[in-house]
Design an enzyme around this catalytic site. Structure first.
Site, PDB file in Angstrom:
ATOM      1  N   LYS A 137       0.931  -1.097  -0.112  1.00  0.00           N
ATOM      2  CA  LYS A 137       0.016  -0.172   0.107  1.00  0.00           C
ATOM      3  C   LYS A 137       0.877   1.364   0.079  1.00  0.00           C
ATOM      4  CE  LYS A 137      -3.017   2.620   3.170  1.00  0.00           C
ATOM      5  NZ  LYS A 137      -2.033   3.424   3.748  1.00  0.00           N
ATOM      6  N   ASN A 138       1.747   1.340   1.033  1.00  0.00           N
ATOM      7  CA  ASN A 138       2.626   2.526   0.969  1.00  0.00           C
ATOM      8  C   ASN A 138       3.521   2.917  -0.293  1.00  0.00           C
ATOM      9  OD1 ASN A 138       1.649   2.968   3.596  1.00  0.00           O
ATOM     10  ND2 ASN A 138       3.044   2.235   4.772  1.00  0.00           N
TER      11      ASN A 138
ATOM     12  N   ARG B  36      -4.827  10.722   2.959  1.00  0.00           N
ATOM     13  CA  ARG B  36      -3.342  11.060   3.627  1.00  0.00           C
ATOM     14  C   ARG B  36      -2.211  11.023   2.608  1.00  0.00           C
ATOM     15  NH1 ARG B  36      -0.777  13.984   7.691  1.00  0.00           N
ATOM     16  NH2 ARG B  36       1.451  13.672   7.211  1.00  0.00           N
TER      17      ARG B  36
ATOM     18  N   ASP C 230      -5.657   8.339   8.766  1.00  0.00           N
ATOM     19  CA  ASP C 230      -6.080   7.858  10.131  1.00  0.00           C
ATOM     20  C   ASP C 230      -6.035   8.748  10.908  1.00  0.00           C
ATOM     21  OD1 ASP C 230      -6.122   5.152   9.304  1.00  0.00           O
ATOM     22  OD2 ASP C 230      -3.813   4.953   9.404  1.00  0.00           O
TER      23      ASP C 230
ATOM     24  N   ASP D 252       3.645   0.774  11.832  1.00  0.00           N
ATOM     25  CA  ASP D 252       2.391   0.151  11.633  1.00  0.00           C
ATOM     26  C   ASP D 252       2.005  -1.542  12.088  1.00  0.00           C
ATOM     27  OD1 ASP D 252       1.669   2.311  10.080  1.00  0.00           O
ATOM     28  OD2 ASP D 252       2.383   1.643   8.245  1.00  0.00           O
TER      29      ASP D 252
ATOM     30  N   MET E  31       5.889   7.315  17.387  1.00  0.00           N
ATOM     31  CA  MET E  31       5.654   8.244  16.603  1.00  0.00           C
ATOM     32  C   MET E  31       4.098   8.894  16.533  1.00  0.00           C
ATOM     33  SD  MET E  31       7.511   6.590  13.274  1.00  0.00           S
ATOM     34  CE  MET E  31       9.413   6.098  13.503  1.00  0.00           C
TER      35      MET E  31
END
Length: 434
Positions: free
Chosen positions: A22-23, A97, A121, A319, A341
């Site tokens: 995904k990223n 995002r 998110d 994540d 984070m």
């Protein structure tokens, strides 16, 4: 609002292939805006965040063709910059995002970009300073319309500079890298994120004609070019999904083989699960998770409690900390989960506590999990998914729980996991979508 109804207690058995990352997808799809020529991207996951970004590019004038279920062609030869001033554009880009990475390509190619505050998110404050400060050092001017909550960037010409990032931001590095490929002269990006997905973006840009040195390190050197061409690129497997499947197999005492995971790009992930006592066996480019009735959390050499904390690559990705927290509830022993984070990502633990887990939320960043092993089993309940990673973690908890659970707001899970209910049901899970 869709929901999952999960009957817990079912063991899984079989093979599963992770989706494309995904990223990485969000980065490289934005990069297609840098050229008029055709770019073909393979292994694109069919998930909400990626599909929404593709739809946004279509609205901007990008010619998009689906060549196969997971392969798309992008041709950004006729971008409608007027659309980027419309309310429809603002609404769509604000909800995603990853759309922040449109700034770099638009500014580099057209000299201007407009974006509202991005969405995504609800996991705490996510600063944009790294993006904007780096791009401004290349010569861009930043404006902010407080009434409309809009950021605007403009530049007649970008010029290479030495840039020391204040944090190793993945999306910040990607944005700056895409802006720098057309900047005049040499750009040095130090303290750059060096995740495999940034490495993949760099390799794709080089395939398009960019000049980038130091790929895979935290010091990237970019010599600007005047144009980029087309290319063909394949996404890596999603490391977060791989980690999720490891945790899922452990929690449900299942025998699962995760196929074609690109082991060399998983970094510390398999070893972090092993520290929780989970057996993870490498078989070529696959990971085999045998059924385990119990697993015991390691302690540090001096006997102190194990701490799992996120860190920039090659450290542990934030994540997966939510998944590891859930997995620890069934282990023997204790672990401190330190989410550095994002200050709101651990707030979903109240749902696990209601399910019977022994967890102490120390503060917004730290939680201590007291694993009770065979003496403990989560109980089913009704809950709501607050974000992607908490959502998959709650799904894992529900699959291992006694009784039936309901998870509302599963659009959050669908944002990052492709057909997760269908894929897991094929392995023996009992998940119904309503």
């Amino acid at each position: 609002m869709a929901s999952f109804i999960i009957e817990g207690g079912h063991r899984l058995k079989g093979e599963i292939v992770p989706q494309g990352a995904k990223n990485e997808a969000l980065q490289v799809i934005c990069a297609t805006l840098l050229t008029e020529e055709e770019v073909v991207i393979e292994n694109i996951p069919d998930i909400l965040d990626v599909n929404n970004l593709i739809a946004l590019l279509k609205d901007m004038g990008v010619e998009v063709r689906q060549l196969s279920p997971d392969t798309y062609s992008f041709k950004a030869s006729s971008i409608d910059l007027e659309f980027t001033k419309t309310e429809d554009y603002m609404k769509k880009i604000a909800a995603l995002r990853g759309s922040i990475m449109i700034i770099g390509p638009l500014l580099a190619r057209f000299g201007k970009a407009v974006v509202p505050r991005p969405g995504g998110d609800k996991i705490g404050r996510r600063r944009l300073d790294t993006h904007f400060n780096g791009i401004m050092k290349l010569g861009a001017k930043l404006g902010f319309d407080e009434e409309k909550q809009l950021f605007s960037l403009s530049a007649e010409r970008l010029r290479g500079q030495y840039i020391l990032l204040d944090e190793a931001s993945v999306t910040g590095t990607a944005n700056l890298l895409m802006a720098a490929v057309f900047a005049e002269g040499e750009t040095v990006i130090y303290n750059a994120a060096c995740e495999p997905y940034v490495e993949q973006l760099s390799k794709m840009l080089v395939g398009m004609g960019a000049k980038i040195e130091g790929i895979g390190s935290n010091r990237l050197i970019v010599n600007g070019v005047t144009r980029l061409g087309g290319c063909r690129h394949r996404l890596l497997p999603d490391m977060i999904e791989v980690g999720s499947f490891i945790g899922m197999a452990a929690m449900t005492t299942s025998e699962v083989t995760i196929k074609n995971v690109s082991v060399g790009n998983l970094g510390i992930i398999p070893e972090s699960f092993r520290k929780l006592g989970i057996t993870v066996q490498q078989q070529g480019d696959d990971l085999y998770i045998p059924p385990q009735e119990s697993y015991t959390i390691e302690s540090f050499i001096d006997g102190s409690i194990l701490t799992l904390a996120d860190a920039p690559w090659p450290g542990l990705t934030p994540d997966l900390l939510s998944v590891m927290l859930v997995v620890a509830t069934k282990a023997e022993g204790c672990v401190l989960i330190h989410q550095k984070m994002f200050e709101s990502r651990l707030f979903f633990v109240d749902k696990l506590i209601d399910m019977g887990a022994q967890i102490i939320l120390c503060d917004p960043h730290r939680a201590t999990v007291i694993g009770l092993g065979d003496r403990f089993r989560l109980r089913g309940m009704t809950m709501t998914s607050p974000d992607i990673r908490a959502g998959i973690s709650l799904l894992i908890a529900a699959m291992s729980a006694k009784g039936v659970s309901t998870i509302h707001n599963i659009d959050q899970i669908d944002r990052g996991y492709q057909n997760i209910d269908l894929r897991l049901n094929r392995l023996g899970a009992n998940i119904e979508r309503r």
